[in-house]
Design a protein around this motif. Structure first.
Motif, PDB file in Angstrom:
ATOM      1  N   MET A 116     -23.431 -55.081 -40.479  1.00  0.00           N
ATOM      2  CA  MET A 116     -22.749 -53.950 -41.125  1.00  0.00           C
ATOM      3  C   MET A 116     -23.745 -52.886 -41.575  1.00  0.00           C
ATOM      4  O   MET A 116     -23.462 -51.690 -41.511  1.00  0.00           O
ATOM      5  CB  MET A 116     -21.901 -54.442 -42.296  1.00  0.00           C
ATOM      6  N   GLY A 117     -24.937 -53.310 -42.016  1.00  0.00           N
ATOM      7  CA  GLY A 117     -25.967 -52.351 -42.405  1.00  0.00           C
ATOM      8  C   GLY A 117     -26.442 -51.523 -41.222  1.00  0.00           C
ATOM      9  O   GLY A 117     -26.575 -50.298 -41.314  1.00  0.00           O
ATOM     10  N   TYR A 118     -26.705 -52.174 -40.102  1.00  0.00           N
ATOM     11  CA  TYR A 118     -27.099 -51.443 -38.897  1.00  0.00           C
ATOM     12  C   TYR A 118     -25.987 -50.492 -38.464  1.00  0.00           C
ATOM     13  O   TYR A 118     -26.230 -49.343 -38.109  1.00  0.00           O
ATOM     14  CB  TYR A 118     -27.413 -52.402 -37.742  1.00  0.00           C
ATOM     15  N   TRP A 119     -24.763 -50.998 -38.476  1.00  0.00           N
ATOM     16  CA  TRP A 119     -23.594 -50.219 -38.061  1.00  0.00           C
ATOM     17  C   TRP A 119     -23.461 -48.951 -38.898  1.00  0.00           C
ATOM     18  O   TRP A 119     -23.270 -47.861 -38.355  1.00  0.00           O
ATOM     19  CB  TRP A 119     -22.338 -51.081 -38.194  1.00  0.00           C
ATOM     20  N   ALA A 120     -23.562 -49.107 -40.214  1.00  0.00           N
ATOM     21  CA  ALA A 120     -23.374 -47.968 -41.117  1.00  0.00           C
ATOM     22  C   ALA A 120     -24.374 -46.858 -40.823  1.00  0.00           C
ATOM     23  O   ALA A 120     -24.027 -45.674 -40.852  1.00  0.00           O
ATOM     24  CB  ALA A 120     -23.497 -48.432 -42.573  1.00  0.00           C
ATOM     25  N   THR A 121     -25.601 -47.214 -40.494  1.00  0.00           N
ATOM     26  CA  THR A 121     -26.623 -46.206 -40.240  1.00  0.00           C
ATOM     27  C   THR A 121     -26.547 -45.650 -38.826  1.00  0.00           C
ATOM     28  O   THR A 121     -26.637 -44.440 -38.623  1.00  0.00           O
ATOM     29  CB  THR A 121     -28.022 -46.804 -40.497  1.00  0.00           C
ATOM     30  N   LEU A 122     -26.379 -46.519 -37.826  1.00  0.00           N
ATOM     31  CA  LEU A 122     -26.307 -46.050 -36.437  1.00  0.00           C
ATOM     32  C   LEU A 122     -25.113 -45.130 -36.190  1.00  0.00           C
ATOM     33  O   LEU A 122     -25.172 -44.238 -35.354  1.00  0.00           O
ATOM     34  CB  LEU A 122     -26.206 -47.235 -35.471  1.00  0.00           C
ATOM     35  N   SER A 123     -24.025 -45.344 -36.901  1.00  0.00           N
ATOM     36  CA  SER A 123     -22.799 -44.583 -36.634  1.00  0.00           C
ATOM     37  C   SER A 123     -22.813 -43.175 -37.224  1.00  0.00           C
ATOM     38  O   SER A 123     -22.000 -42.342 -36.826  1.00  0.00           O
ATOM     39  CB  SER A 123     -21.580 -45.355 -37.139  1.00  0.00           C
ATOM     40  N   VAL A 124     -23.754 -42.875 -38.128  1.00  0.00           N
ATOM     41  CA  VAL A 124     -23.803 -41.543 -38.744  1.00  0.00           C
ATOM     42  C   VAL A 124     -24.029 -40.483 -37.659  1.00  0.00           C
ATOM     43  O   VAL A 124     -25.004 -40.534 -36.920  1.00  0.00           O
ATOM     44  CB  VAL A 124     -24.915 -41.475 -39.815  1.00  0.00           C
ATOM     45  N   GLY A 125     -23.108 -39.557 -37.547  1.00  0.00           N
ATOM     46  CA  GLY A 125     -23.206 -38.493 -36.555  1.00  0.00           C
ATOM     47  C   GLY A 125     -22.843 -38.929 -35.149  1.00  0.00           C
ATOM     48  O   GLY A 125     -22.944 -38.141 -34.224  1.00  0.00           O
ATOM     49  N   GLY A 126     -22.434 -40.173 -34.986  1.00  0.00           N
ATOM     50  CA  GLY A 126     -22.061 -40.686 -33.672  1.00  0.00           C
ATOM     51  C   GLY A 126     -20.560 -40.820 -33.531  1.00  0.00           C
ATOM     52  O   GLY A 126     -19.798 -40.189 -34.266  1.00  0.00           O
ATOM     53  N   ALA A 127     -20.143 -41.631 -32.592  1.00  0.00           N
ATOM     54  CA  ALA A 127     -18.717 -41.841 -32.325  1.00  0.00           C
ATOM     55  C   ALA A 127     -18.451 -43.344 -32.180  1.00  0.00           C
ATOM     56  O   ALA A 127     -19.186 -44.041 -31.478  1.00  0.00           O
ATOM     57  CB  ALA A 127     -18.297 -41.117 -31.054  1.00  0.00           C
ATOM     58  N   ILE A 128     -17.416 -43.800 -32.837  1.00  0.00           N
ATOM     59  CA  ILE A 128     -17.022 -45.202 -32.751  1.00  0.00           C
ATOM     60  C   ILE A 128     -16.223 -45.394 -31.467  1.00  0.00           C
ATOM     61  O   ILE A 128     -15.237 -44.703 -31.223  1.00  0.00           O
ATOM     62  CB  ILE A 128     -16.152 -45.615 -33.964  1.00  0.00           C
ATOM     63  N   VAL A 129     -16.668 -46.326 -30.640  1.00  0.00           N
ATOM     64  CA  VAL A 129     -15.941 -46.676 -29.424  1.00  0.00           C
ATOM     65  C   VAL A 129     -14.951 -47.789 -29.745  1.00  0.00           C
ATOM     66  O   VAL A 129     -13.784 -47.723 -29.376  1.00  0.00           O
ATOM     67  CB  VAL A 129     -16.900 -47.108 -28.290  1.00  0.00           C
ATOM     68  N   GLU A 130     -15.425 -48.817 -30.458  1.00  0.00           N
ATOM     69  CA  GLU A 130     -14.568 -49.896 -30.941  1.00  0.00           C
ATOM     70  C   GLU A 130     -15.051 -50.272 -32.334  1.00  0.00           C
ATOM     71  O   GLU A 130     -16.227 -50.609 -32.515  1.00  0.00           O
ATOM     72  CB  GLU A 130     -14.632 -51.112 -30.015  1.00  0.00           C
ATOM     73  N   PRO A 131     -14.174 -50.208 -33.329  1.00  0.00           N
ATOM     74  CA  PRO A 131     -14.587 -50.484 -34.705  1.00  0.00           C
ATOM     75  C   PRO A 131     -15.172 -51.890 -34.861  1.00  0.00           C
ATOM     76  O   PRO A 131     -14.776 -52.818 -34.158  1.00  0.00           O
ATOM     77  CB  PRO A 131     -13.294 -50.356 -35.513  1.00  0.00           C
TER      78      PRO A 131
END
Length: 162
Positions: A116-131
């Motif tokens: 979840m920590g990696y997810w929270a940072t990697l997703s900033v400014g990106g796009a979620i393909v599958e939550p």
């Protein structure tokens, strides 16, 4: 004999920013060498671009990147501003992932909290393909395309059974 594979990403003038971002997400040591460091005249176009870059963490994360020589710098690439649709050619439709990308990067963590920590940072400014959510094979699985256009699969290692 053992071998090690490392993903090598190609950018158009964004390698430094991408590597710095990945270091902020995963930690580790950052190494960057520019074309100028290897003899290109400092005033030549592209001299400050990355010819060799790497992030490597003690936890096992490793990625390499460089800026494609002779390619024009495309700061931010296609509209990769905050909230822009960067998933581009990767999307979920009718329960399947559709893409024309030749690869995704996969990161598997030991705990949901770690992922979840990696997810929270990697997703900033990106796009979620599958939550990121529980799946049939993992306590947490998700897919996103980061602000640099790299698609990531993140999941939690399933508990081992004896």
């Amino acid at each position: 004999m053992s071998i090690q594979t490392t993903s090598h990403l190609n950018f158009h003038g964004e390698a430094r920013a991408a590597l710095e971002f990945y270091q902020s997400v995963f930690g580790g040591q950052l190494v960057i060498a520019t074309y100028g460091d290897f003899g290109m005249p400092a005033d030549a176009p592209g001299a400050t671009n990355v010819v060799f870059g790497q992030v490597e963490s003690d936890g096992g994360f490793r990625v390499m990147a460089y800026d494609i020589p002779g390619q024009p710098d495309i700061p931010g690439g296609p509209d990769r501003s905050e909230g822009a649709d960067t998933a581009g050619s990767t999307r979920r439709e009718n329960g399947v992932t559709l893409t024309d990308q030749s690869f995704f990067l996969s990161v598997r963590g030991e705990t949901l909290k770690e992922v979840m920590g990696y997810w929270a940072t990697l997703s900033v400014g990106g796009a979620i393909v599958e939550p990121l959510a529980a799946s049939a094979w993992s306590p947490g699985f998700g897919m996103l395309t980061d602000r640099f256009g790299v698609t990531w699969i993140l999941d939690v290692a399933a508990p081992r059974t004896a």
